[in-house]
Scaffold this active site. Structure first.
Site: not given
Length: 269
Positions: A174, A209, A211-214
């Site tokens: 990402k 931002t 929790g964006t990866g989850c």
């Protein structure tokens, strides 16, 4: 037929990341969501105040209950805490032939707290990565996993190639952590062992931002559960997370959560 997706991850008391973010995402994408909790965390937008791991036996008992009655079409892992849980999860996934596995190597919280014990990285790369259909590290995680300082696209592609050699069938790195000076675009890359694919969107300058990866990896999991290709799943994840960041909820005093319903709320993505 109702498609089912499973998240194996930690609980976020603030609701922005972990299994809470995953289940919200699954619901938005119309798959039936299930969870196996690896740890309970005390956290909010200011950071992580406490992490309380479950035993490997407790994790496996949850997975067994799910597998025997509600077998999922796709699975994702998030925070796995320690080597014992990683090893137990890897053994279980292998025993059930769960091949549609998305591994989000959650290592560092948005506020900087470590969410994976240092000695567990070996177990993650050696035991779980070879079982993964997709892995979704961000740039700091890719740097920690490969030892490569990622300062440009050439180094990011080199890191993706190194990660691919660890066994996953697809690598997504990402781009949200790219230097703001480098680009006004946030670009994610997908590597399938032969070709690189890029997914770009305008960078949104916001502290909200959490929790964006989850959420990103949960979108991929949900779409894979419905039979979509990896390329299409990553493309949807990019659109979903761009909407979620752009239409911020504005709650909390520091790293606020993303908006999980923005994707279906008429956002232009």
């Amino acid at each position: 037929m109702i498609q089912k997706a499973l998240t194996i991850a930690g609980s976020d008391s603030g609701g922005g990341a972990g299994i809470q973010a995953d289940l919200k995402t699954f619901q938005e994408l119309k798959v039936y969501g299930m969870s196996a909790i690896t740890a309970v965390t005390a956290q909010n937008t200011r950071g992580v105040q406490g992490v309380y791991p479950l035993s490997p036996e407790a994790v496996i008992e949850q997975l067994t209950s799910i597998a025997e009655d509600l077998s999922p079409q796709a699975i994702k892992t998030g925070m796995l805490v320690n080597a014992d849980i990683i090893s137990s999860v890897a053994d279980f996934v292998l025993s059930r032939s769960w091949d549609m596995l998305v591994v989000d190597p959650v290592m560092i919280a948005k506020g900087g707290a470590s969410l994976l014990e240092e000695e567990s990285i070996y177990a993650l790369t050696q035991l779980l990565f070879p079982l993964a259909y997709v892995i979704t590290p961000n740039i700091p995680e890719a740097e920690a996993l490969t030892g490569i300082d990622i300062l440009n696209d050439v180094e990011r592609k080199k890191a993706a190639e190194v990660l691919f050699q660890m066994g996953p069938k697809h690598v997504v790195i990402k781009g949200g952590h790219q230097s703001h000076a480098q680009s006004v675009q946030a670009t994610d890359i997908l590597f399938d062992g032969k070709r690189f694919y890029e997914f770009s969107s305008p960078r949104v300058f916001t502290p909200h931002t959490h929790g964006t990866g989850c959420t990103f990896s949960a979108v991929i999991t949900a779409q894979l559960a419905k039979g979509h290709t990896v390329y299409d799943s990553v493309q949807t994840a990019k659109q979903f997370i761009t909407a979620a960041i752009s239409d911020s909820l504005g709650i909390g005093s520091e790293h606020g959560p993303t908006n999980h319903w923005a994707y279906h709320a008429g956002m232009n993505v």
